[in-house]
Write a protein that holds these residues in place. Structure first.
Motif, PDB file in Angstrom:
ATOM      1  N   ARG A   7       0.740  -1.101   0.066  1.00 24.57           N
ATOM      2  CA  ARG A   7      -0.054  -0.138  -0.125  1.00 24.57           C
ATOM      3  C   ARG A   7       0.766   1.124  -0.058  1.00 24.57           C
ATOM      4  O   ARG A   7       1.943   1.227   0.653  1.00 24.57           O
ATOM      5  CB  ARG A   7      -0.654  -0.139   1.309  1.00 24.57           C
ATOM      6  N   ARG A   8       0.606   2.120  -0.861  1.00 26.96           N
ATOM      7  CA  ARG A   8       1.143   3.412  -0.835  1.00 26.96           C
ATOM      8  C   ARG A   8       0.084   4.509  -0.766  1.00 26.96           C
ATOM      9  O   ARG A   8      -0.678   4.756  -1.760  1.00 26.96           O
ATOM     10  CB  ARG A   8       2.247   3.404  -2.203  1.00 26.96           C
ATOM     11  N   GLU A   9       0.341   5.501   0.478  1.00 26.80           N
ATOM     12  CA  GLU A   9      -0.380   6.527   0.355  1.00 26.80           C
ATOM     13  C   GLU A   9      -0.088   7.954   0.252  1.00 26.80           C
ATOM     14  O   GLU A   9       1.302   7.940   0.581  1.00 26.80           O
ATOM     15  CB  GLU A   9      -1.479   6.517   1.682  1.00 26.80           C
ATOM     16  N   LEU A  10      -0.497   8.945  -0.434  1.00 29.29           N
ATOM     17  CA  LEU A  10       0.428  10.265  -0.538  1.00 29.29           C
ATOM     18  C   LEU A  10      -0.686  11.355   0.054  1.00 29.29           C
ATOM     19  O   LEU A  10      -2.025  11.192  -0.176  1.00 29.29           O
ATOM     20  CB  LEU A  10       0.364  10.456  -2.131  1.00 29.29           C
ATOM     21  N   SER A  11      -0.334  12.149   0.641  1.00 21.87           N
ATOM     22  CA  SER A  11      -1.180  13.288   1.002  1.00 21.87           C
ATOM     23  C   SER A  11      -1.217  14.430   0.052  1.00 21.87           C
ATOM     24  O   SER A  11      -0.229  14.712  -0.718  1.00 21.87           O
ATOM     25  CB  SER A  11      -0.231  13.868   2.198  1.00 21.87           C
ATOM     26  N   SER A  12      -2.529  14.857  -0.310  1.00 18.58           N
ATOM     27  CA  SER A  12      -2.751  15.982  -1.094  1.00 18.58           C
ATOM     28  C   SER A  12      -3.778  16.891  -0.368  1.00 18.58           C
ATOM     29  O   SER A  12      -4.921  16.922  -0.361  1.00 18.58           O
ATOM     30  CB  SER A  12      -3.480  15.478  -2.236  1.00 18.58           C
ATOM     31  N   GLY A  13      -2.991  18.040   0.239  1.00 18.70           N
ATOM     32  CA  GLY A  13      -3.766  18.898   0.906  1.00 18.70           C
ATOM     33  C   GLY A  13      -4.383  18.340   2.234  1.00 18.70           C
ATOM     34  O   GLY A  13      -3.729  17.497   3.107  1.00 18.70           O
ATOM     35  N   GLU A  14      -5.657  18.190   2.427  1.00 17.59           N
ATOM     36  CA  GLU A  14      -6.183  17.731   3.394  1.00 17.59           C
ATOM     37  C   GLU A  14      -6.851  16.163   3.110  1.00 17.59           C
ATOM     38  O   GLU A  14      -7.131  15.366   3.968  1.00 17.59           O
ATOM     39  CB  GLU A  14      -7.519  18.206   3.890  1.00 17.59           C
ATOM     40  N   ARG A  15      -6.737  15.856   1.676  1.00 22.47           N
ATOM     41  CA  ARG A  15      -7.032  14.434   1.396  1.00 22.47           C
ATOM     42  C   ARG A  15      -5.644  13.433   1.672  1.00 22.47           C
ATOM     43  O   ARG A  15      -4.646  13.921   1.414  1.00 22.47           O
ATOM     44  CB  ARG A  15      -7.477  14.382  -0.108  1.00 22.47           C
ATOM     45  N   THR A  16      -6.091  11.963   1.733  1.00 21.88           N
ATOM     46  CA  THR A  16      -5.259  11.053   1.557  1.00 21.88           C
ATOM     47  C   THR A  16      -5.275  10.304   0.395  1.00 21.88           C
ATOM     48  O   THR A  16      -6.535   9.663   0.211  1.00 21.88           O
ATOM     49  CB  THR A  16      -4.926  10.108   2.827  1.00 21.88           C
ATOM     50  N   LEU A  17      -4.546  10.126  -0.726  1.00 20.99           N
ATOM     51  CA  LEU A  17      -4.651   9.344  -1.944  1.00 20.99           C
ATOM     52  C   LEU A  17      -3.911   8.001  -1.805  1.00 20.99           C
ATOM     53  O   LEU A  17      -2.809   7.884  -1.244  1.00 20.99           O
ATOM     54  CB  LEU A  17      -4.146  10.273  -3.142  1.00 20.99           C
ATOM     55  N   VAL A  18      -4.600   7.050  -1.924  1.00 22.86           N
ATOM     56  CA  VAL A  18      -4.399   5.850  -2.091  1.00 22.86           C
ATOM     57  C   VAL A  18      -3.687   5.372  -3.463  1.00 22.86           C
ATOM     58  O   VAL A  18      -4.493   5.176  -4.427  1.00 22.86           O
ATOM     59  CB  VAL A  18      -5.626   4.703  -1.406  1.00 22.86           C
ATOM     60  N   VAL A  19      -2.557   5.200  -3.730  1.00 22.91           N
ATOM     61  CA  VAL A  19      -2.100   5.232  -5.134  1.00 22.91           C
ATOM     62  C   VAL A  19      -1.809   3.652  -5.372  1.00 22.91           C
ATOM     63  O   VAL A  19      -2.050   3.381  -6.516  1.00 22.91           O
ATOM     64  CB  VAL A  19      -0.752   5.927  -5.417  1.00 22.91           C
ATOM     65  N   VAL A  20      -1.399   2.864  -4.558  1.00 21.32           N
ATOM     66  CA  VAL A  20      -1.249   1.415  -4.563  1.00 21.32           C
ATOM     67  C   VAL A  20      -2.130   1.030  -3.270  1.00 21.32           C
ATOM     68  O   VAL A  20      -1.845   1.246  -2.129  1.00 21.32           O
ATOM     69  CB  VAL A  20       0.277   0.983  -4.390  1.00 21.32           C
ATOM     70  N   ASP A  21      -3.107  -0.125  -3.659  1.00 23.01           N
ATOM     71  CA  ASP A  21      -4.092  -0.363  -2.634  1.00 23.01           C
ATOM     72  C   ASP A  21      -4.221  -1.702  -2.275  1.00 23.01           C
ATOM     73  O   ASP A  21      -4.567  -2.477  -2.914  1.00 23.01           O
ATOM     74  CB  ASP A  21      -5.569   0.107  -3.120  1.00 23.01           C
ATOM     75  N   ASP A  22      -3.150  -2.235  -1.275  1.00 20.51           N
ATOM     76  CA  ASP A  22      -3.191  -3.493  -0.722  1.00 20.51           C
ATOM     77  C   ASP A  22      -2.963  -4.490  -1.945  1.00 20.51           C
ATOM     78  O   ASP A  22      -3.863  -5.574  -1.864  1.00 20.51           O
ATOM     79  CB  ASP A  22      -4.521  -3.894  -0.071  1.00 20.51           C
ATOM     80  N   VAL A  23      -1.876  -4.362  -2.701  1.00 20.65           N
ATOM     81  CA  VAL A  23      -1.606  -5.425  -3.879  1.00 20.65           C
ATOM     82  C   VAL A  23      -0.765  -6.442  -3.397  1.00 20.65           C
ATOM     83  O   VAL A  23       0.103  -6.394  -2.727  1.00 20.65           O
ATOM     84  CB  VAL A  23      -0.751  -4.478  -4.878  1.00 20.65           C
ATOM     85  N   ASP A  24      -1.327  -7.744  -3.711  1.00 20.22           N
ATOM     86  CA  ASP A  24      -0.689  -9.204  -3.479  1.00 20.22           C
ATOM     87  C   ASP A  24      -0.289  -9.459  -4.961  1.00 20.22           C
ATOM     88  O   ASP A  24      -1.159  -9.687  -5.691  1.00 20.22           O
ATOM     89  CB  ASP A  24      -1.417  -9.925  -2.777  1.00 20.22           C
ATOM     90  N   LEU A  25       1.133  -9.819  -4.989  1.00 20.93           N
ATOM     91  CA  LEU A  25       1.543  -9.998  -6.418  1.00 20.93           C
ATOM     92  C   LEU A  25       2.830 -11.106  -6.214  1.00 20.93           C
ATOM     93  O   LEU A  25       3.755 -10.863  -5.212  1.00 20.93           O
ATOM     94  CB  LEU A  25       2.086  -8.951  -7.062  1.00 20.93           C
ATOM     95  N   GLU A  26       2.722 -12.082  -7.090  1.00 21.28           N
ATOM     96  CA  GLU A  26       3.909 -12.897  -7.327  1.00 21.28           C
ATOM     97  C   GLU A  26       4.493 -12.932  -8.616  1.00 21.28           C
ATOM     98  O   GLU A  26       3.550 -13.103  -9.514  1.00 21.28           O
ATOM     99  CB  GLU A  26       3.452 -14.342  -6.882  1.00 21.28           C
ATOM    100  N   VAL A  27       5.665 -12.572  -8.843  1.00 20.10           N
ATOM    101  CA  VAL A  27       6.192 -12.811 -10.032  1.00 20.10           C
ATOM    102  C   VAL A  27       7.377 -13.909 -10.041  1.00 20.10           C
ATOM    103  O   VAL A  27       8.229 -13.660  -9.368  1.00 20.10           O
ATOM    104  CB  VAL A  27       6.815 -11.516 -10.640  1.00 20.10           C
TER     105      VAL A  27
END
Length: 242
Positions: free
Chosen positions: A27-47
Motif C-alpha cells: 500500500r502506498r498513500e500520498l497526502s494531497s492537502g487535507e486528502r489522503t490518496l491511495v495510489v497502490v491499494d493492498d496489492v498482493d503479487l507474485e512474479v
C-alpha cells in the motif's frame, strides 16, 4: 544480421538465477492537502523467477508507483516487497542502492542517458561502479548486440530516439541483472521503432534470463508478456496467462 539475431547468436550468459518478486498487502498513500490518496491499494503479487509480466492500465492507476516500490525507489505506507523471499522495505538507502546496482536493471520512457557521456560511456558507467574488469570492451560488445557498433562514440544528442533507447537497454543489461523493470520503455517512440526496440528488449531478456516487469499503456506491448495484469485505482483488477 538484425540486433535480435545478433543477440540470439551470442554466447549464453552465465549468471546467478533470476530473482523472484513478491508483494504482500502493498500500500502506498500520498497526502494531497487535507486528502489522503491511495495510489497502490493492498496489492498482493507474485512474479516467478524468470517470468515476464506486464502491468497495463490508465494513467493514474498506480503502475509507475508500483514499479518504484518493487525497486526500492519508494517506500510503502504498509505491506512488503520481497526479493527472493527477503523483505526490502527496512533496508537503508545505501543497502537499497547496492541491491539495485547488483540485481536490478531499469529501462525508462525518457531514456535517462547521461548527456555528457558517449553511448559507450553510458553503458560502461554501471560496470565501473561494480568494479568490473574490461568494462569498456563489455560496453562495446553490448552496443554491438543492440545494433549500435558504429555509434559507440556518439553522444545522446547525436542519436535518434530508438537508438537512445537501445543504449538504455544495453546499459540496463550491462550488469546481467536478475530483475529488469521497464516503465513505458516504448512510450516515446513511434509504433515501428517501438516494436523494434521491444524485440531487442525481449531478445536480451531471453538471453540473460532476467525476471521482467513491464509497465505500459499499449495492449500490443503488454501482450508480449507471459502474463498480463490490469491495474485500476491502485489495485490489480485482472490477470490473464498466455
Amino acid at each position: 544480421m538484425s540486433p535480435e539475431e545478433a543477440i540470439g547468436a551470442a554466447a549464453p550468459v552465465l549468471q546467478g538465477a533470476p530473482s523472484r518478486l513478491e508483494t504482500r498487502g502493498l500500500r502506498r498513500e500520498l497526502s494531497s492537502g487535507e486528502r489522503t490518496l491511495v495510489v497502490v491499494d493492498d496489492v498482493d503479487l507474485e512474479v516467478a523467477a524468470g517470468e515476464c509480466v506486464s502491468v497495463r492500465g490508465p494513467s493514474g492507476a498506480g503502475k509507475s508507483t508500483l514499479l518504484a516500490l518493487l525497486a526500492g525507489l519508494d517506500r510503502p505506507t504498509a505491506g512488503s516487497v520481497l526479493i527472493d523471499g527477503q523483505p526490502i522495505e527496512h533496508l537503508s538507502e545505501d543497502e537499497l542502492a547496492l541491491l539495485r546496482r547488483e540485481k536490478i536493471g531499469f529501462v525508462f520512457q525518457a531514456f535517462q542517458l547521461l548527456p555528457n557521456l558517449t553511448a559507450r560511456e553510458n553503458v560502461q558507467f554501471p560496470l565501473d561502479l561494480l568494479g568490473r574488469r574490461r568494462s569498456g570492451r563489455r560496453a562495446e560488445e553490448l552496443l554491438a548486440e543492440v545494433g549500435l557498433a558504429e555509434r559507440v562514440h556518439h553522444y545522446p544528442s547525436q542519436l535518434s530516439g530508438g537508438e537512445q533507447q537501445r543504449v538504455a537497454l544495453a546499459r540496463a543489461f550491462a550488469a546481467e541483472p536478475r530483475i529488469l523493470l521497464g516503465d513505458e520503455p516504448t512510450g516515446n517512440l513511434d509504433s515501428v521503432t517501438g516494436a523494434a526496440v521491444l524485440d531487442v528488449m525481449m531478445a536480451l531478456r531471453d538471453r540473460f534470463g532476467s525476471t521482467l516487469v513491464l509497465v505500459t499503456h499499449d495492449p500490443a506491448v503488454a501482450a508480449r508478456a507471459d502474463r498480463e495484469l490490469i491495474m485500476v485505482d491502485g489495485r490489480i483488477a485482472e490477470a490473464s496467462a498466455r
